[in-house]
Design an enzyme around this catalytic site. Structure first.
Site, PDB file in Angstrom:
ATOM      1  N   ASN A  50       1.108  -1.197   0.015  1.00  0.00           N
ATOM      2  CA  ASN A  50       0.215   0.301  -0.215  1.00  0.00           C
ATOM      3  C   ASN A  50       1.130   1.225  -0.043  1.00  0.00           C
ATOM      4  OD1 ASN A  50      -2.540  -1.727   0.047  1.00  0.00           O
ATOM      5  ND2 ASN A  50      -2.678  -1.013   2.322  1.00  0.00           N
ATOM      6  N   ARG A 376      -9.779  -4.294 -14.639  1.00  0.00           N
ATOM      7  CA  ARG A 376      -8.612  -5.333 -13.690  1.00  0.00           C
ATOM      8  C   ARG A 376     -10.081  -7.369 -13.476  1.00  0.00           C
ATOM      9  NH1 ARG A 376      -7.360  -1.786  -8.927  1.00  0.00           N
ATOM     10  NH2 ARG A 376      -5.672  -0.239  -9.423  1.00  0.00           N
ATOM     11  N   ARG A 405      -5.207   1.151 -12.754  1.00  0.00           N
ATOM     12  CA  ARG A 405      -3.755   1.434 -12.425  1.00  0.00           C
ATOM     13  C   ARG A 405      -3.126  -0.095 -11.788  1.00  0.00           C
ATOM     14  NH1 ARG A 405      -3.691   5.691  -7.825  1.00  0.00           N
ATOM     15  NH2 ARG A 405      -4.441   6.840 -10.122  1.00  0.00           N
ATOM     16  N   HIS A 435     -15.215   2.341 -15.674  1.00  0.00           N
ATOM     17  CA  HIS A 435     -15.075   1.958 -14.243  1.00  0.00           C
ATOM     18  C   HIS A 435     -16.236   0.485 -14.107  1.00  0.00           C
ATOM     19  CE1 HIS A 435     -14.330   1.505  -9.993  1.00  0.00           C
ATOM     20  NE2 HIS A 435     -13.590   0.982 -10.071  1.00  0.00           N
ATOM     21  N   TYR A 469     -12.142 -10.230  -2.070  1.00  0.00           N
ATOM     22  CA  TYR A 469     -12.627  -8.669  -2.014  1.00  0.00           C
ATOM     23  C   TYR A 469     -14.353  -9.371  -1.466  1.00  0.00           C
ATOM     24  CZ  TYR A 469      -8.461  -6.033  -4.171  1.00  0.00           C
ATOM     25  OH  TYR A 469      -7.773  -5.953  -4.891  1.00  0.00           O
ATOM     26  N   ARG A 565     -14.344   1.893   4.299  1.00  0.00           N
ATOM     27  CA  ARG A 565     -13.115   1.105   4.361  1.00  0.00           C
ATOM     28  C   ARG A 565     -11.657   2.331   3.975  1.00  0.00           C
ATOM     29  NH1 ARG A 565     -11.758  -1.362  -0.574  1.00  0.00           N
ATOM     30  NH2 ARG A 565     -10.295   0.127  -0.970  1.00  0.00           N
ATOM     31  N   HIS A 593     -15.332  -3.974  -0.363  1.00  0.00           N
ATOM     32  CA  HIS A 593     -14.494  -3.687  -1.686  1.00  0.00           C
ATOM     33  C   HIS A 593     -16.266  -3.239  -2.013  1.00  0.00           C
ATOM     34  CE1 HIS A 593     -13.726  -2.885  -6.168  1.00  0.00           C
ATOM     35  NE2 HIS A 593     -13.024  -2.497  -5.209  1.00  0.00           N
TER      36      HIS A 593
END
Length: 715
Positions: A50, A376, A405, A435, A469, A565, A593
């Site tokens: 992170n 992703r 990313r 997205h 997730y 979160r 998530h």
């Protein structure tokens, strides 16, 4: 009494400070003795990953803005220079906490459980012989030692590559010192498993390189050595409007990312000051960007200990998700969806149903066409393979977001493969990331009628991350929703704007306005004395307009529970402004998530799920979708099974305090510090529910017992 201005910087928490607080909550899981020790090691490694991304993107962007002359910060009122000072102070304190956790807590506990991380001087004869042979056969052929002098410039150190620096002195001319640099090969594991009886022994590859250095630098005296690592600016700087081909532009930028400006130097605390000074000058870093660490550089290497150590008792118990079961009267998922919508709560409900839904595009003769968004996807994606297979006989359209990313390279590869297979591949809209999580199937059903079926998710189409997730999957054949999804795909492939996308809320077209309207509607209900409450769960809350709208609602009497979160710029507990707002963050075994927004709406409850957080980038710079939950049973499940459980968690939840810090809910109640004897872990509850070991009655929330009883009976 004068009206309170809600634009005051005092009412907003700094974004970067809030992010660092989130990473501290992850670190707390590494420190939590109730977690198995190998899981704690993994949590520590996650904090390192992170922090890498934080410096690669957030700090890099901040430094770039300052260099370009920008000064203005965010709603919290800090200038960019002040923000840089805050980051330097907080990040260095955090790194000290990471290494204290490793050295004082985890290392001793690993050793107690037969897992040893050893230095070269601690090896027994058998392990030392193994290490020597490994250096000769595996390591040495891959090493390229460099001595920096006028004929040998400093080597180009790529982003996050682990390196060794040596302070050298020629044996014949002892007055001069040189710097030697060796890049640790990326093709070798960072932790080497050693032969041992009864224990799991490891040694860091960097230690072997340091040990082997004397053979590489013959004729030199090695005065000092230290492992180091440079983090570089990894933002993609694309001129999309001027680009002829976005795919090629992204691919070119990926090469630049590895060579971007340095933003951080991590180096062993024992390093000679001369080594540090020379490295800092070479990478053009200020002192605040140098992080001396008391232990192994790059703690993300500790993932290897978790992966290589086969000790199940030191990890979380295994969990098998609940498979989707159709009712006895229906033949397939499509017939079931013609009767009612289906909601899956991952990872407690298996993701296999989503994969099967997409795979049916290839195997079901009734399916005529499929449209899919991909953000992703991961390696060896069964979703992509299904689209490729479907393209042989069906009309297949995929909107692939190339700029997801750190997933750009895999997305480029998948885009190429799909294009070669005949899939119509698009890369979304210039200036906007795609997205939203959408899959639309067009099917001619056995009754001869052509219908649309769709999957709308809160998470990526990645079966691997779906296991760790928490996300929602909504399957529906609702004609209005599927028609609106079709319009979204037209927007993505043709930039064709429709007058409306009802019943969906779509960014960047009108999501900001409609979300603000939903909050303002609760405000009006409260002022009129009608039921008014907001429960919103998301990854981040940063948009200033959303925050001020929530403040107005709270002032009007709306009770607001936020489950955020990560980053949260809203400051709760301010008298007259946010005393009715409670913010919690849940960090546990699974990464929270899912996004869900629930409104009391004067007694006519309304619930939305989707892909968007309340952040400026989601609302203005991305294509996002929120979908209303129309099935009353599903809404009841979300509201009174899932959200109630999350709001009652007092094991993994932390409450945001007015000063921007977080306290465990078991220690906070109406401002008083306490220790709660009984604990409720929402994620463990969801696992028990999926396994059939628990019922909704296990949620410690008596006010909703009646509703939960009904859900339990219908389940």
């Amino acid at each position: 009494m004068p009206r309170v201005s809600l634009d005051s910087p005092a009412y907003f928490i700094n974004r970067e400070s809030s992010w660092l607080e989130f990473n501290r909550r992850v670190l707390q899981e590494a420190e939590d003795e109730s977690n198995p020790v190998l899981e704690r090691v993994k949590f520590l490694a996650i904090t390192a990953n992170n922090l890498d991304e934080f410096f690669e993107v957030r700090v890099a962007g901040l430094v770039q803005q300052i260099e370009d002359g920008f000064t203005q910060g965010g709603p919290d009122g800090l200038t960019l220079s002040e923000e840089r000072v805050l980051i330097a102070k907080t990040a260095k304190k955090f790194v000290d906490e990471q290494y204290r956790c490793w050295n004082e807590t985890l290392l001793p506990e690993l050793m107690e459980n037969g897992i040893r991380v050893l230095g070269i001087d601690e090896l027994d004869p058998e392990a030392r012989a193994f290490a020597e042979e490994y250096c000769e056969k595996e390591l040495d052929p891959l090493l390229t030692p460099v001595t920096v002098d006028p004929a040998h410039p400093f080597p180009r150190v790529i982003n996050k590559a682990l390196c060794m620096a040596f302070l050298l002195r020629r044996r014949r001319r002892s007055s001069m010192t040189y710097v030697g640099v060796v890049t640790v090969p990326r093709s070798l594991p960072r932790l080497i498993r050693l032969p041992a009886q009864g224990t799991a022994d490891y040694i860091f590859l960097a230690d072997l390189v340091a040990h082997h250095a004397a053979r590489m630098y013959r004729g030199y005296e090695i005065v000092s050595s230290a492992a180091f690592r440079v983090t570089r600016n990894s933002n993609l700087y694309l001129q999309e409007e001027e680009s002829r081909n976005i795919l090629e532009s992204v691919r070119a930028e990926l090469h630049n990312r590895r060579k971007g400006d340095a933003v951080r130097l991590e180096i062993e605390a024992s390093a000679d000051p001369e080594i540090i000074d020379r490295l800092r000058m070479n990478f053009e870093l200020d002192p605040w960007q140098v992080f001396s660490v008391d232990g192994p550089v790059n703690l993300s290497r500790l993932f290897a200990i978790y992966g290589e150590t086969n000790m199940p008792d030191l990890k979380f118990r295994p969990f098998s998700p609940r498979e989707l079961r159709l009712t006895g009267k229906t033949k397939d998922l499509f017939e079931e969806l013609r009767e009612h919508d289906i909601l899956l709560h991952h990872p407690y409900d298996s993701y296999d149903a989503v994969v099967s839904f997409v795979a049916s595009a290839a195997t079901d003769p009734g399916v005529l066409a499929v449209k899919q968004t991909l953000y992703r996807t991961g390696d060896n994606s069964p979703i992509v393979q299904a689209l490729i297979a479907a393209a042989e006989t069906k009309e297949v359209t995929a909107v692939v977001e190339l700029k997801a990313r750190f997933d750009e390279a895999s997305n480029i590869r998948w885009a190429r493969d799909m294009e070669d297979a005949g899939v119509q591949v698009f890369h979304g809209l210039v200036g906007l990331k795609t997205h939203c999580k959408l899959c639309l199937l067009v099917r001619r059903d056995p009754d001869g009628i052509t219908r649309r079926y769709c999957h709308i998710g809160t998470g990526n189409y990645n079966p691997s991350t779906a296991k760790i997730y928490t996300d929602f999957s909504l399957f529906t054949s609702d004609p209005e929703i599927t028609s609106a999804v079709h319009k979204v795909f037209s927007f993505l492939t043709a930039y064709a704007e429709h007058p409306d996308y009802d019943p969906l809320i779509v960014a960047p077209l009108h999501m900001t306005e409609q979300c603000l309207a939903l909050i303002d509607r609760e405000t009006e209900h409260a002022m009129a004395g009608r039921p008014a409450r907001i429960i919103a769960k998301m990854n981040a809350l940063l948009d200033k307009n959303m925050v001020t709208a929530l403040y107005r609602a709270a002032q009007a009497g709306v009770e607001i529970d936020l489950i955020v979160r990560g980053i949260c710029s809203l400051r709760p507990g301010i008298r007259g402004v946010s005393s009715r707002i409670h913010v919690r963050s849940i960090v546990g075994r699974y990464l929270e998530h899912s996004r869900v927004f629930d409104f009391a709406n004067g007694g006519e409850g309304e619930t939305w799920i989707g892909s968007a957080d309340w952040m400026p980038r989601n609302l203005s710079d991305r294509v996002e979708v929120l979908v209303p939950v129309r099935d009353e049973f599903i809404r009841e499940r979300i509201r009174h099974e899932i959200l109630d459980a999350l709001l009652q968690d007092n094991r993994k939840a932390r409450l945001l305090q007015r000063d921007g810090t977080y306290l465990h809910t078991r220690r906070v109640r109406r401002g008083q510090i306490r220790q709660k004897q009984d604990g409720f872990n929402a994620q463990e509850f969801f696992m028990g529910l999926a396994e059939g070991k628990l019922t909704p009655d296990a949620i410690p929330s008596p006010q909703t017992r009646r509703t939960r009883d009904r859900i339990g009976k219908e389940s």
